[in-house]
Design a protein around this motif. Structure first.
Motif, PDB file in Angstrom:
ATOM      1  N   MET A   1       0.839  -1.186   0.000  1.00 39.41           N
ATOM      2  CA  MET A   1       0.000   0.000   0.000  1.00 39.41           C
ATOM      3  C   MET A   1       0.878   1.241   0.000  1.00 39.41           C
ATOM      4  N   SER A   2       0.432   2.231  -0.726  1.00 37.09           N
ATOM      5  CA  SER A   2       1.220   3.465  -0.757  1.00 37.09           C
ATOM      6  C   SER A   2       1.004   4.253   0.531  1.00 37.09           C
ATOM      7  N   GLU A   3       1.912   5.160   0.804  1.00 37.22           N
ATOM      8  CA  GLU A   3       1.825   5.955   2.033  1.00 37.22           C
ATOM      9  C   GLU A   3       0.617   6.883   2.003  1.00 37.22           C
ATOM     10  N   LEU A   4       0.242   7.397   0.859  1.00 40.21           N
ATOM     11  CA  LEU A   4      -0.921   8.265   0.727  1.00 40.21           C
ATOM     12  C   LEU A   4      -2.200   7.501   1.063  1.00 40.21           C
ATOM     13  N   LEU A   6      -2.499   4.858   2.950  1.00 42.57           N
ATOM     14  CA  LEU A   6      -2.470   4.567   4.376  1.00 42.57           C
ATOM     15  C   LEU A   6      -2.848   5.794   5.210  1.00 42.57           C
ATOM     16  N   THR A   7      -2.384   6.964   4.816  1.00 42.45           N
ATOM     17  CA  THR A   7      -2.717   8.204   5.528  1.00 42.45           C
ATOM     18  C   THR A   7      -4.203   8.528   5.390  1.00 42.45           C
ATOM     19  N   VAL A   8      -4.770   8.349   4.215  1.00 40.02           N
ATOM     20  CA  VAL A   8      -6.205   8.591   3.990  1.00 40.02           C
ATOM     21  C   VAL A   8      -7.038   7.621   4.831  1.00 40.02           C
ATOM     22  N   LEU A   9      -6.650   6.372   4.913  1.00 41.45           N
ATOM     23  CA  LEU A   9      -7.365   5.393   5.726  1.00 41.45           C
ATOM     24  C   LEU A   9      -7.298   5.761   7.210  1.00 41.45           C
ATOM     25  N   ARG A  10      -6.130   6.198   7.676  1.00 41.48           N
ATOM     26  CA  ARG A  10      -5.982   6.605   9.071  1.00 41.48           C
ATOM     27  C   ARG A  10      -6.881   7.802   9.395  1.00 41.48           C
ATOM     28  N   LEU A  11      -6.876   8.808   8.515  1.00 43.37           N
ATOM     29  CA  LEU A  11      -7.728   9.988   8.727  1.00 43.37           C
ATOM     30  C   LEU A  11      -9.219   9.622   8.688  1.00 43.37           C
ATOM     31  N   SER A  12      -9.600   8.741   7.783  1.00 39.29           N
ATOM     32  CA  SER A  12     -10.997   8.294   7.704  1.00 39.29           C
ATOM     33  C   SER A  12     -11.414   7.580   8.980  1.00 39.29           C
ATOM     34  N   LEU A  13     -10.526   6.726   9.482  1.00 40.56           N
ATOM     35  CA  LEU A  13     -10.811   6.012  10.725  1.00 40.56           C
ATOM     36  C   LEU A  13     -10.942   6.995  11.894  1.00 40.56           C
ATOM     37  N   LEU A  14     -10.080   8.010  11.932  1.00 42.96           N
ATOM     38  CA  LEU A  14     -10.138   9.019  12.979  1.00 42.96           C
ATOM     39  C   LEU A  14     -11.446   9.817  12.908  1.00 42.96           C
ATOM     40  N   VAL A  15     -11.879  10.190  11.710  1.00 45.91           N
ATOM     41  CA  VAL A  15     -13.151  10.913  11.540  1.00 45.91           C
ATOM     42  C   VAL A  15     -14.320  10.035  11.986  1.00 45.91           C
TER      43      VAL A  15
END
Length: 157
Positions: A1-4, A6-15
């Protein structure tokens, strides 16, 4: 998985986590503080501290009154018009009771042949006319006492 990704998934989970926390807080607030009750009672002048219900314009004819004789709204007087009077805890009722033993839509006072009638609307704790529990619509005569929970209402001519 690309870093972008992974970052989008982390932010979505946080929201999603914060949305869950806010919805949980709203539910807990509703449970702790209860349903918002619309205050339809105003204090009248004269220093006696008596209460008067806010009465719609179409209800101001003089076919008699109902008077709350005991309970938190003691002294509240509602003129009888030509329509029904819905009594209960629900804000849509004309006489809103702040009584733990009253249902949302507890009882109804309605015009009947030669006077007024009252009926229980399937309440949990029942409606009593002159200390007799009613199961079906009955005649509501002047001077009769209607009891809903801790509240007593009298029909006056």
């Amino acid at each position: 998985m690309s870093e972008l990704t992974l970052t989008v998934l982390r932010l979505s989970l946080l929201v999603l986590l914060w949305l869950f926390v806010f919805s949980l807080a709203a539910v807990l607030r509703g449970d702790l503080f209860g349903t918002r009750v619309v205050n339809r009672v105003t204090t009248t002048g004269g220093g006696s501290g008596s209460l008067a219900a806010t009465v719609p314009r179409d209800r101001r004819s003089s076919n008699g009154n109902i008077l709350v004789t005991s309970g938190r709204l003691t002294g509240t007087r509602i003129p009888l018009g030509t329509g029904d009077i819905l009594i209960g805890r629900n804000p849509e009722c004309l006489l809103v009771l702040d009584d733990d033993f009253a249902s949302g839509r507890h009882a109804r006072i309605f015009p009947a042949q030669g006077g007024w009638g009252v009926e229980d609307l399937g309440s949990t704790n029942g409606t009593f006319v002159n200390d007799v529990r009613i199961e079906e619509p009955v005649q509501f005569e002047p001077g009769a006492q209607l009891r809903i929970g801790r509240t007593t209402i009298e029909l006056q001519k």
